[in-house]
Design a protein around this motif. Sequence first.
Motif, PDB file in Angstrom:
ATOM      1  N   ALA A   1      41.987   7.783   5.985  1.00  0.00           N
ATOM      2  CA  ALA A   1      43.278   8.422   5.667  1.00  0.00           C
ATOM      3  C   ALA A   1      43.703   9.496   6.782  1.00  0.00           C
ATOM      4  CB  ALA A   1      43.354   8.792   4.246  1.00  0.00           C
ATOM      5  N   LEU A   2      44.760   9.245   7.411  1.00  0.00           N
ATOM      6  CA  LEU A   2      45.006  10.174   8.444  1.00  0.00           C
ATOM      7  C   LEU A   2      46.028  11.419   7.633  1.00  0.00           C
ATOM      8  CD1 LEU A   2      46.741   7.974  11.185  1.00  0.00           C
ATOM      9  CD2 LEU A   2      44.466   9.165  11.086  1.00  0.00           C
ATOM     10  N   PRO A   3      45.628  12.532   8.059  1.00  0.00           N
ATOM     11  CA  PRO A   3      46.484  13.633   7.447  1.00  0.00           C
ATOM     12  C   PRO A   3      47.934  13.566   7.881  1.00  0.00           C
ATOM     13  CG  PRO A   3      45.585  14.275   9.829  1.00  0.00           C
ATOM     14  CD  PRO A   3      44.945  13.069   9.354  1.00  0.00           C
ATOM     15  N   VAL A   4      48.845  14.095   6.733  1.00  0.00           N
ATOM     16  CA  VAL A   4      50.116  13.608   6.775  1.00  0.00           C
ATOM     17  C   VAL A   4      50.880  15.242   6.534  1.00  0.00           C
ATOM     18  CG1 VAL A   4      50.089  11.624   5.641  1.00  0.00           C
ATOM     19  CG2 VAL A   4      50.281  13.555   3.973  1.00  0.00           C
ATOM     20  N   GLY A   5      51.953  15.175   7.202  1.00  0.00           N
ATOM     21  CA  GLY A   5      52.873  16.471   7.184  1.00  0.00           C
ATOM     22  C   GLY A   5      54.345  16.187   7.629  1.00  0.00           C
ATOM     23  N   PRO A   6      55.435  17.096   7.545  1.00  0.00           N
ATOM     24  CA  PRO A   6      56.766  16.923   7.840  1.00  0.00           C
ATOM     25  C   PRO A   6      56.998  16.539   9.126  1.00  0.00           C
ATOM     26  CG  PRO A   6      56.033  19.252   7.621  1.00  0.00           C
ATOM     27  CD  PRO A   6      54.832  18.426   7.002  1.00  0.00           C
ATOM     28  N   SER A   7      56.033  17.185  10.126  1.00  0.00           N
ATOM     29  CA  SER A   7      56.490  16.634  11.338  1.00  0.00           C
ATOM     30  C   SER A   7      55.279  15.995  12.402  1.00  0.00           C
ATOM     31  CB  SER A   7      56.989  17.654  12.190  1.00  0.00           C
ATOM     32  OG  SER A   7      58.313  18.103  11.756  1.00  0.00           O
ATOM     33  N   GLY A   8      54.058  15.842  11.457  1.00  0.00           N
ATOM     34  CA  GLY A   8      52.809  15.575  12.199  1.00  0.00           C
ATOM     35  C   GLY A   8      52.054  16.531  12.899  1.00  0.00           C
ATOM     36  N   LEU A   9      52.338  17.765  12.576  1.00  0.00           N
ATOM     37  CA  LEU A   9      51.908  18.750  13.528  1.00  0.00           C
ATOM     38  C   LEU A   9      50.851  19.811  12.723  1.00  0.00           C
ATOM     39  CD1 LEU A   9      55.259  20.311  14.899  1.00  0.00           C
ATOM     40  CD2 LEU A   9      53.819  18.868  16.039  1.00  0.00           C
ATOM     41  N   ARG A  10      49.906  20.198  13.517  1.00  0.00           N
ATOM     42  CA  ARG A  10      48.885  20.951  12.815  1.00  0.00           C
ATOM     43  C   ARG A  10      49.434  22.328  12.754  1.00  0.00           C
ATOM     44  NH1 ARG A  10      44.851  18.201  11.477  1.00  0.00           N
ATOM     45  NH2 ARG A  10      43.626  16.825  12.922  1.00  0.00           N
TER      46      ARG A  10
END
Length: 367
Positions: free
Chosen positions: A125-134
Motif C-alpha cells: 500500500a502506497l501512502p496517500v495524501g491530498p497532493s501526494g506530498l510528504r
Amino acid sequence: MSHTNKSTEPLFQTFDHEKITLSNRTVMAPMTRGFSPEGIPGEDVAAYYRRRAENGVGLIVTEGTGINHPASVSGASIPVFHGEQALNGWANVVKEVHEVGGKIVPQLWHVGMTRKEGDLPNEEALPVGPSGLRLSGEKVTEPLTEEEVVALVEAYAQAAADAKRIGFDGIELHGAHGYLIDQFFWEKTNQRTDRYGGDIVGRTQFAVEIIEACRREVGPDFPIIFRFSQWKMNDFEAKVAKTPEELDRFLQPLVNAGVDIFHCSTRRFWEPEFEGSDLNLAGWTKKLTGKPVISVGSVGLDGEFTNFSGANTASLDGLIDKLDREEFDLVAIGRSLLLDPAWVRKVQAGRINDLLPFNKEALQKLY
C-alpha cells in the motif's frame, strides 16, 4: 520537583455536557503504544486502559487506531478499527473500562503521507495524501482522486458507526500533527485546486465531510471530539492559522459540521498561541467557538512530549490557574500517565510528591 501550592479542586469538578458527563476534568491523552499484534488489541491492552479508569481518569482517549484503508497505519502492531477480531478486541477494552466506571472514546486515525513505502501491515500500500506530498514537500505519490477522498470519508464514517455499536462513549477524530486530515489543512501539503483545496476554509472541506458523515452514522447525541494542532511532526513552528482571525475562519466550518469538543494539541500548554494574549490554542478555540475544549501539552512535566528522553515532575499551579479562569474545560495528560496509572488519584489525594517522573523506559511496556 516543583511544588504545587494551589488546590487541585478545579481538576476534580464534574464536566456536564449535553452529550457526555465526566466525573472530573482529566483526560488520558492518546498515545501510540504499538502493543496490538496484527492490529488487534488484546487483554493486556484492555487491562492497561482499565488501570487508568479505575484510578480516576475522567475520560480515556485511546491511542490512534486505523480506519479501514490499506495505508491507514504504519506498523504491524498498531491497532486498527476494522475487521471482526480488532473490533471484538476494542469491545473488550470498552467493557473493562466501563466495569470500573470509566468513559472511553477511540481516536480514529489515518497517517496519510507520513507512512513510508513498504511499511507493514500492508507492504504494497502506497501512502496517500491530498497532493501526494510528504511533510517535507517531497512528492512521492499521485494526489488522491475525488473518488478516493470520498471513500476515505466513508471509512471514517464506518469506524464511527462501529464505535457506537460496540459501546464507546464517543469518538475522537485525529486531525493533528501532520497526519492525513491535517495534511489537507496545511497549505504546504495541500496544493489541490478542487473543492478540497484552496484557502484556509477550502482546506477544511475534507474534515467537514468526515465530521458530517460521522454525525449521520452516530446520530445527534453521540459526542464527536476533534483533535487539531498547529505544529507538525517535522515542523514545531508550523501554523495552519497565523492569526486569531484565520483561526476563526478555520474553526467555524468544523463547528458547523458538528464538532462537540475540540482537543487542541500543543507541545507546552502554558505557551500563548498569538502575540498580545496569554491564551493558548485551547483558550483561543474556546473564545472563538464557545465549544468546550481540551488542553494538552507537557502537563505535570518539565519537558515537552516531542522529546521522549525523559522529564521530571513539575508544578500544576499554572495549569490550575488557567483551568480556574475557564480558559479550557478539560486537561489531557499524556506521558505522566504512561508510567503512573494512579497519577489522577495521587493528585486528587494531594500526594504530589508521590508522582513518578517520566523516562523513556515507560515506552517499552504497558504499565
